[in-house]
Design a protein around this motif. Structure first.
Motif, PDB file in Angstrom:
ATOM      1  N   ALA A 259       4.893   3.587 -14.393  1.00 16.78           N
ATOM      2  CA  ALA A 259       4.977   2.535 -13.374  1.00 16.78           C
ATOM      3  C   ALA A 259       6.120   2.855 -12.428  1.00 16.78           C
ATOM      4  O   ALA A 259       7.114   2.126 -12.337  1.00 16.78           O
ATOM      5  N   SER A 260       5.996   3.976 -11.730  1.00 13.79           N
ATOM      6  CA  SER A 260       7.040   4.442 -10.831  1.00 13.79           C
ATOM      7  C   SER A 260       6.455   4.696  -9.452  1.00 13.79           C
ATOM      8  O   SER A 260       5.333   5.201  -9.322  1.00 13.79           O
ATOM      9  N   VAL A 261       7.225   4.335  -8.431  1.00 10.39           N
ATOM     10  CA  VAL A 261       6.801   4.606  -7.049  1.00 10.39           C
ATOM     11  C   VAL A 261       7.652   5.706  -6.430  1.00 10.39           C
ATOM     12  O   VAL A 261       7.604   5.927  -5.216  1.00 10.39           O
ATOM     13  N   ALA A 262       8.428   6.407  -7.239  1.00 10.85           N
ATOM     14  CA  ALA A 262       9.314   7.452  -6.738  1.00 10.85           C
ATOM     15  C   ALA A 262       8.530   8.505  -5.966  1.00 10.85           C
ATOM     16  O   ALA A 262       7.486   8.976  -6.421  1.00 10.85           O
ATOM     17  N   GLY A 263       9.014   8.834  -4.788  1.00 11.71           N
ATOM     18  CA  GLY A 263       8.398   9.869  -3.975  1.00 11.71           C
ATOM     19  C   GLY A 263       7.283   9.401  -3.063  1.00 11.71           C
ATOM     20  O   GLY A 263       6.830  10.168  -2.205  1.00 11.71           O
ATOM     21  N   LEU A 264       6.845   8.161  -3.217  1.00  8.60           N
ATOM     22  CA  LEU A 264       5.767   7.658  -2.370  1.00  8.60           C
ATOM     23  C   LEU A 264       6.323   7.216  -1.013  1.00  8.60           C
ATOM     24  O   LEU A 264       7.492   6.881  -0.874  1.00  8.60           O
ATOM     25  N   VAL A 265       5.438   7.219  -0.012  1.00  5.16           N
ATOM     26  CA  VAL A 265       5.771   6.690   1.311  1.00  5.16           C
ATOM     27  C   VAL A 265       4.953   5.428   1.527  1.00  5.16           C
ATOM     28  O   VAL A 265       3.727   5.430   1.364  1.00  5.16           O
ATOM     29  N   ALA A 266       5.639   4.333   1.859  1.00  3.69           N
ATOM     30  CA  ALA A 266       4.984   3.031   1.962  1.00  3.69           C
ATOM     31  C   ALA A 266       5.306   2.357   3.282  1.00  3.69           C
ATOM     32  O   ALA A 266       6.432   2.402   3.773  1.00  3.69           O
ATOM     33  N   ILE A 267       4.292   1.697   3.829  1.00  3.71           N
ATOM     34  CA  ILE A 267       4.454   0.777   4.960  1.00  3.71           C
ATOM     35  C   ILE A 267       4.360  -0.630   4.404  1.00  3.71           C
ATOM     36  O   ILE A 267       3.435  -0.939   3.642  1.00  3.71           O
ATOM     37  N   VAL A 268       5.294  -1.506   4.806  1.00  5.06           N
ATOM     38  CA  VAL A 268       5.225  -2.914   4.426  1.00  5.06           C
ATOM     39  C   VAL A 268       5.267  -3.729   5.718  1.00  5.06           C
ATOM     40  O   VAL A 268       6.302  -3.771   6.397  1.00  5.06           O
ATOM     41  N   THR A 269       4.166  -4.369   6.072  1.00  3.82           N
ATOM     42  CA  THR A 269       4.144  -5.148   7.306  1.00  3.82           C
ATOM     43  C   THR A 269       4.865  -6.476   7.093  1.00  3.82           C
ATOM     44  O   THR A 269       4.928  -7.002   5.983  1.00  3.82           O
TER      45      THR A 269
ATOM     46  N   VAL B 130       1.198  -1.988   2.401  1.00  4.19           N
ATOM     47  CA  VAL B 130       1.245  -3.378   1.945  1.00  4.19           C
ATOM     48  C   VAL B 130       1.059  -4.269   3.164  1.00  4.19           C
ATOM     49  O   VAL B 130       1.934  -4.343   4.030  1.00  4.19           O
ATOM     50  N   ASN B 131      -0.085  -4.925   3.238  1.00  5.35           N
ATOM     51  CA  ASN B 131      -0.377  -5.863   4.320  1.00  5.35           C
ATOM     52  C   ASN B 131       0.218  -7.222   3.950  1.00  5.35           C
ATOM     53  O   ASN B 131      -0.423  -8.043   3.292  1.00  5.35           O
ATOM     54  N   ASN B 132       1.457  -7.434   4.360  1.00  5.08           N
ATOM     55  CA  ASN B 132       2.159  -8.660   3.998  1.00  5.08           C
ATOM     56  C   ASN B 132       2.280  -9.653   5.148  1.00  5.08           C
ATOM     57  O   ASN B 132       2.383 -10.859   4.914  1.00  5.08           O
ATOM     58  N   ALA B 133       2.286  -9.185   6.382  1.00  4.64           N
ATOM     59  CA  ALA B 133       2.524 -10.070   7.532  1.00  4.64           C
ATOM     60  C   ALA B 133       1.534 -11.228   7.545  1.00  4.64           C
ATOM     61  O   ALA B 133       0.333 -11.041   7.336  1.00  4.64           O
ATOM     62  N   GLY B 134       2.045 -12.431   7.775  1.00  3.22           N
ATOM     63  CA  GLY B 134       1.183 -13.607   7.820  1.00  3.22           C
ATOM     64  C   GLY B 134       1.899 -14.759   8.480  1.00  3.22           C
ATOM     65  O   GLY B 134       3.129 -14.769   8.587  1.00  3.22           O
ATOM     66  N   ILE B 135       1.126 -15.728   8.939  1.00  2.00           N
ATOM     67  CA  ILE B 135       1.693 -16.934   9.535  1.00  2.00           C
ATOM     68  C   ILE B 135       1.010 -18.155   8.932  1.00  2.00           C
ATOM     69  O   ILE B 135      -0.165 -18.098   8.566  1.00  2.00           O
ATOM     70  N   PRO B 136       1.730 -19.274   8.829  1.00  2.78           N
ATOM     71  CA  PRO B 136       1.127 -20.495   8.292  1.00  2.78           C
ATOM     72  C   PRO B 136       0.433 -21.288   9.396  1.00  2.78           C
ATOM     73  O   PRO B 136       0.668 -21.074  10.586  1.00  2.78           O
TER      74      PRO B 136
END
Length: 263
Positions: free
Chosen positions: A11-21, A97-103
């Motif tokens: 369960a490691s994310v070492a070395g990965l490239v991630a976008i988080v919106t 990671v598609n995180n961006a959101g509005i209420p």
């Protein structure tokens, strides 16, 4: 057929490239920080350039790797801007990671066409365009993970949340559709469905919806709101090789909200 593996995936994310919106505050900022602390290189995003860079600088100051990139993911070109930035900075892309959101808290009959279009553009159409842009890199590589931050309102409904709930139901549908379409080409797609999390986003929703943290705590079996870090931990696990046989699923991080059928 072998039934026992000699070495289980880590369960490691070492070395990965991630976008988080949408990662300059709240859940998104916690996710970006958690991935970076685990060894991932992260593209931090906000519509505002200063906020994006400030959040990325915080990660770098802690000894990890990140760049801040301004992009409005409600626009079709937003996702491509972020993917291009990831490739320019790090030469690859492993996680979106598609995180961006509005209420939106409004009686259904009072929602304006502009409000409807905006909440769908940010919470549903934007993730689709971001996933498209990411997939154009991930599919040829036959590897990648897309995680959509949805909501318990992707599985249920509350009065006054028609626009938001409709978008999140659609986001969970998008998750399943992309998962089954791209699985054979090495790309996993999942949803994380938080309940109420202690963030400015939820504070805004509580204020406009005229309910309190006490109301949420009484309704939640675990008796409290989640912390952003608790959601981030689940996202990090799903992004890791330890979740390699998971795709198309919606994972509640809700303190038992969806399971509870009481008054």
């Amino acid at each position: 057929m072998a039934t026992v593996q000699s070495k289980l995936p880590e369960a490691s994310v070492a070395g990965l490239v991630a976008i988080v919106t949408g990662s300059s505050s709240g859940i998104g900022r916690a996710i970006a920080g958690r991935l970076a602390a685990g060894g991932a290189r992260v593209v931090v995003n906000s519509r505002d350039d200063g906020r994006a860079k400030e959040a990325a600088d915080e990660i770098v100051a802690a000894g990890y790797e990140a760049v801040g990139v301004a992009a409005d993911v409600s626009l079709p070109e937003g996702g491509q801007i972020l993917v291009d930035a990831a490739l320019a900075a790090y030469g690859r892309l492993d996680v979106l990671v598609n995180n961006a959101g509005i209420p939106l808290v409004r009686a259904a009959e009072e929602i304006t066409p502009e409000e409807w279009a905006t909440v769908l553009a940010t919470n549903l159409t934007g993730p689709f365009h971001c996933a498209q842009a990411a997939a154009r890199v991930m599919l040829p590589a036959r590897s990648g993970t897309i995680i959509n931050v949805s909501s318990v309102l992707g599985a249920t409904a509350i009065p006054g949340r028609t626009g938001y709930s409709t978008a999140k139901h659609g986001l969970d549908g998008l998750t399943k559709s992309l998962a089954v379409e791209w699985a054979a080409r090495g790309v996993r797609v999942l949803s994380v469905n938080p309940g109420y999390v202690a963030t400015p986003f939820v504070e805004q929703t509580m204020s406009s919806g005229r309910f309190s943290a006490d109301d949420i705590e009484r309704r939640t079996p675990l008796g409290r709101l989640a912390s952003p870090a608790e959601v981030a931990g689940v996202v990090a696990f799903l992004a890791s090789p330890a979740a390699s046989y998971m795709t198309g699923a919606q994972i509640p991080v809700d303190g038992g909200w969806l399971a509870y059928g009481g008054w």
